[in-house]
Design an enzyme around this catalytic site. Sequence first.
Site, PDB file in Angstrom:
ATOM      1  N   GLN A   1       8.125  -4.793  -3.505  1.00  0.00           N
ATOM      2  CA  GLN A   1       7.301  -4.601  -4.704  1.00  0.00           C
ATOM      3  C   GLN A   1       7.796  -3.399  -5.486  1.00  0.00           C
ATOM      4  OE1 GLN A   1       3.271  -2.834  -5.126  1.00  0.00           O
ATOM      5  NE2 GLN A   1       2.621  -4.882  -5.766  1.00  0.00           N
TER       6      GLN A   1
ATOM      7  N   ASN B   1      -6.872 -11.196  -2.890  1.00  0.00           N
ATOM      8  CA  ASN B   1      -6.803  -9.820  -2.382  1.00  0.00           C
ATOM      9  C   ASN B   1      -8.092  -9.087  -2.754  1.00  0.00           C
ATOM     10  OD1 ASN B   1      -5.221  -6.788  -3.354  1.00  0.00           O
ATOM     11  ND2 ASN B   1      -5.572  -7.430  -1.258  1.00  0.00           N
ATOM     12  N   GLY B   2      -8.454  -8.116  -1.947  1.00  0.00           N
ATOM     13  CA  GLY B   2      -9.624  -7.294  -2.260  1.00  0.00           C
ATOM     14  C   GLY B   2     -10.833  -7.583  -1.401  1.00  0.00           C
ATOM     15  N   GLY B   3     -10.671  -8.334  -0.312  1.00  0.00           N
ATOM     16  CA  GLY B   3     -11.822  -8.717   0.502  1.00  0.00           C
ATOM     17  C   GLY B   3     -12.123  -7.829   1.685  1.00  0.00           C
TER      18      GLY B   3
ATOM     19  N   ALA C   1      -5.325  -5.496   2.687  1.00  0.00           N
ATOM     20  CA  ALA C   1      -4.899  -4.114   2.513  1.00  0.00           C
ATOM     21  C   ALA C   1      -5.649  -3.192   3.477  1.00  0.00           C
ATOM     22  CB  ALA C   1      -5.101  -3.683   1.069  1.00  0.00           C
ATOM     23  N   ARG C   2      -6.825  -2.749   3.093  1.00  0.00           N
ATOM     24  CA  ARG C   2      -7.527  -1.720   3.860  1.00  0.00           C
ATOM     25  C   ARG C   2      -7.819  -2.128   5.305  1.00  0.00           C
ATOM     26  NH1 ARG C   2      -9.928   2.398   0.705  1.00  0.00           N
ATOM     27  NH2 ARG C   2      -9.314   2.187  -1.467  1.00  0.00           N
TER      28      ARG C   2
ATOM     29  N   CYS D   1      -1.892  -1.742 -10.219  1.00  0.00           N
ATOM     30  CA  CYS D   1      -2.177  -0.366  -9.809  1.00  0.00           C
ATOM     31  C   CYS D   1      -2.901   0.380 -10.926  1.00  0.00           C
ATOM     32  CB  CYS D   1      -0.888   0.362  -9.452  1.00  0.00           C
ATOM     33  SG  CYS D   1      -1.169   2.077  -8.950  1.00  0.00           S
TER      34      CYS D   1
ATOM     35  N   MET E   1       0.849  -1.195   0.000  1.00  0.00           N
ATOM     36  CA  MET E   1       0.000   0.000   0.000  1.00  0.00           C
ATOM     37  C   MET E   1       0.882   1.241   0.000  1.00  0.00           C
ATOM     38  SD  MET E   1      -3.034  -0.970   2.694  1.00  0.00           S
ATOM     39  CE  MET E   1      -1.953  -1.853   3.855  1.00  0.00           C
TER      40      MET E   1
ATOM     41  N   LYS F   1       1.446  -9.115  -8.834  1.00  0.00           N
ATOM     42  CA  LYS F   1       0.097  -8.825  -8.338  1.00  0.00           C
ATOM     43  C   LYS F   1      -0.701  -8.211  -9.484  1.00  0.00           C
ATOM     44  CE  LYS F   1      -2.264  -6.504  -4.492  1.00  0.00           C
ATOM     45  NZ  LYS F   1      -3.095  -5.502  -5.165  1.00  0.00           N
TER      46      LYS F   1
END
Length: 505
Positions: free
Chosen positions: A86, A230-232, A258-259, A115, A18, A154
């Site tokens: 990354q 990812n993204g959940g 992430a968040r 991204c 991030m 990714k």
Amino acid sequence: MTVNTPLCFRGRKILAPMVRVGTLPMRLLALDYGADIVYCEELIDIKMLQCKRVINEVLETVDFIAPNERVVFRTCERERERVVFQMGSADAERALAVAKLVESDVAGIDINMGCPKEYSTKASMGAALLSDPDKIESILTTLVKGICKPVTCKIRILPSVEDTVNLVKRIEKTGIAAIAVHGRKSLVESFVCLFVCLLERKKEERPQHPVHCDVIKAIAEAVSIPVIANGGSHDFIKEYADIETFQKATAASSVMIARAAMWNPSIFRKEGFCPLKDVMQDYIKYVLRYDNHYTNTKYCLCQMLREQLETTQGKKLHAAQSTQEICEVFEMGDFYEETTAIFEAKKTSLETKMQDEDDQMEDPDVIKMAVRFDKREYPPQITPKMYLLEWCRKEKHPQPVYETIQRPLDRLFCSVVTVAERKYRSTLWDKSKKLAEQAAAVVCLRTLGVPEGKLCEGENHLINKRKRGDQECLISRDHAEELAEPSHKKANFIEETSDMNVPKM
């Protein structure tokens, strides 16, 4: 090459890369709370190639320093077997050069292919790579063959499941160790497929859009390498138990967060969340321990506070203009003073030790002066090094030889110049190699009693010499052009200028 690291991508809970969040304090905090692997924020290959690797003895870190002295990437022994670097890249050779630069300090290398931000896609990086499978294959294959650490990438999903699966199968053949899949479509692909998206009632997808677990599952079932879901954070992951729920829904090998981790990194804690106040104080302790820049610290703490930003504490944080002020907002002013004093003492101790070592190793034959070069005292483009070189030529000595070293503690430079078998140096350390060499030249010139070219010395023969040389070059060049230019061309030029009624001078 054989992978010589124990890093494994199956059954892992991973801190996602991030921007502005994945710096060293946040990565270490996530590891403390139970993360198995941590990714750093995306760092651009061109920027990294300008960096110098420096051992920071005060912080006990490895720093990659930009020419402007800014720390671009900082890591430490605590995370060396857990951190994945990354990078953003659109060129295989640049990517390999960066990978080799950081390889010994990280556990793996990742290429960002998801991204959607304009700064990334405009440079053909990030999600823009999804439209160029050949380039993806070139970058990943080059890295896999060129380094001994595992390589991952990714991505975001493409408009169709079939296209996404086909791309991932091609990526798998490059030999990468794992692939992370963000279960939303990239903005780039959404724009390309605008009409398709309208027909499907889908627009460019933001975090508020549902994550496509079915697509991640199709990918996981189609390839043999580990797939990291990812993204959940928006739909699934509200607490630790939800991590497993998301993993099962996607049939993935591991989960990347992430968040949810940005809001509270104790999401990785099996026993449940820690109070947010304790989390933020733990984060600040790492900030002080590793000298994190206050703007980055402030950003991360604001992400944790979220809806509390309008409280008195939130407003004070927003107004803070230094790490010390941030510490005071969280009632850690005393801790700031104690930590700062400890590191100042350590720095002083190391400086003293290094000075003692310098004194012991100092060559007694070196002539020393406390001199610092200030270019404002010299004419433009005239330097002491030029004067010293001119003097050596006049006296028929070999040209000056400069030996320059950098001190790891403060990254300052010192140079020793050898002229006519004698050595000269300044006892003052400079912030650049060029300044240190100029200072050494000044010491030599002053010792020899030779002019060094300062403005206060009056007429500068080097300036006059350069002017004469420039005029001679100009005359020679004009003469050569006249000889080479056909007479009819010169006549045409005269006619053209006459037609324009150019006034006579």
